[in-house]
Design a protein around this motif. Structure first.
Motif, mmCIF file in Angstrom:
data_model
loop_
_atom_site.group_PDB
_atom_site.id
_atom_site.type_symbol
_atom_site.label_atom_id
_atom_site.label_comp_id
_atom_site.label_asym_id
_atom_site.label_seq_id
_atom_site.Cartn_x
_atom_site.Cartn_y
_atom_site.Cartn_z
ATOM 1 N N ALA A 294 16.021 16.108 20.863
ATOM 2 C CA ALA A 294 15.144 15.059 20.779
ATOM 3 C C ALA A 294 15.324 14.278 19.425
ATOM 4 O O ALA A 294 15.565 13.216 19.244
ATOM 5 N N VAL A 295 15.454 15.173 18.385
ATOM 6 C CA VAL A 295 15.744 14.435 16.923
ATOM 7 C C VAL A 295 17.131 13.850 16.907
ATOM 8 O O VAL A 295 17.072 12.867 16.378
ATOM 9 N N ASN A 296 17.919 14.611 17.323
ATOM 10 C CA ASN A 296 19.473 14.113 17.294
ATOM 11 C C ASN A 296 19.384 12.717 18.005
ATOM 12 O O ASN A 296 20.608 12.103 18.137
ATOM 13 N N VAL B 211 6.785 13.492 14.969
ATOM 14 C CA VAL B 211 6.277 14.534 15.734
ATOM 15 C C VAL B 211 5.849 13.964 17.237
ATOM 16 O O VAL B 211 5.851 14.730 18.258
ATOM 17 N N ALA B 212 5.048 12.773 17.136
ATOM 18 C CA ALA B 212 4.660 12.279 18.489
ATOM 19 C C ALA B 212 5.655 11.863 19.429
ATOM 20 O O ALA B 212 5.744 12.225 20.552
ATOM 21 N N ALA B 213 6.654 11.495 18.626
ATOM 22 C CA ALA B 213 7.878 11.156 19.726
ATOM 23 C C ALA B 213 8.688 12.502 20.298
ATOM 24 O O ALA B 213 9.069 12.510 21.451
ATOM 25 N N GLU C 6 6.468 13.624 22.947
ATOM 26 C CA GLU C 6 6.678 12.745 24.117
ATOM 27 C C GLU C 6 7.897 13.211 25.068
ATOM 28 O O GLU C 6 7.696 13.170 26.154
ATOM 29 N N GLN C 7 8.983 13.665 24.155
ATOM 30 C CA GLN C 7 10.145 13.916 24.898
ATOM 31 C C GLN C 7 10.284 15.259 25.352
ATOM 32 O O GLN C 7 10.664 15.786 26.389
ATOM 33 N N THR C 8 9.529 16.254 24.690
ATOM 34 C CA THR C 8 9.615 17.836 24.922
ATOM 35 C C THR C 8 8.329 18.446 25.332
ATOM 36 O O THR C 8 8.206 19.732 25.635
#
Length: 107
Positions: free
Chosen positions: A71-73, A79-81, A84-86
């Motif tokens: 997600a970060v890459n 942290v919120a993003a 949302e993804q994980t």
């Protein structure tokens, strides 16, 4: 493994000590945990537990370090993003500090 229990009985290293090494000293490998805490340098019986701790960011949602890194890459830069993804960090929130560390260090 969210409760604070002894992971390495040879060196009396607990779960929180390992997690704090991940947050405060960016430890991501067994070797780094061994160097920082001494865990896993005795009989070695705790190494599978150390590997499991290193692999999991969010115990509530079962989110792995690899999922957070992916997600970060991608495009998750908060942290919120990442949540949302994980789903990491969206339940009790104890893992948010580790998520912030992963975002900051991209590892």
């Amino acid at each position: 493994m969210a409760e604070n229990k002894t992971i390495c009985h040879c060196h009396d290293v607990d779960y929180l000590t390992i997690r704090m090494a991940m947050v405060n000293q960016n430890a991501r490998t067994v070797e780094e945990i061994q160097e920082i805490t001494g865990a896993g340098t005795g009989c070695g019986g705790c190494i599978p537990d150390i590997e499991a701790i290193l692999a999991l960011v969010c115990g509530c949602k079962g989110t792995s370090l690899q999922e957070v890194l992916d997600a970060v890459n991608g495009d998750a830069d908060t942290v919120a993003a990442v949540g949302e993804q994980t789903a990491a960090g969206t339940d009790c929130g104890r893992c948010k500090i580790l998520i912030e560390n992963v975002i900051e260090n991209k590892r």
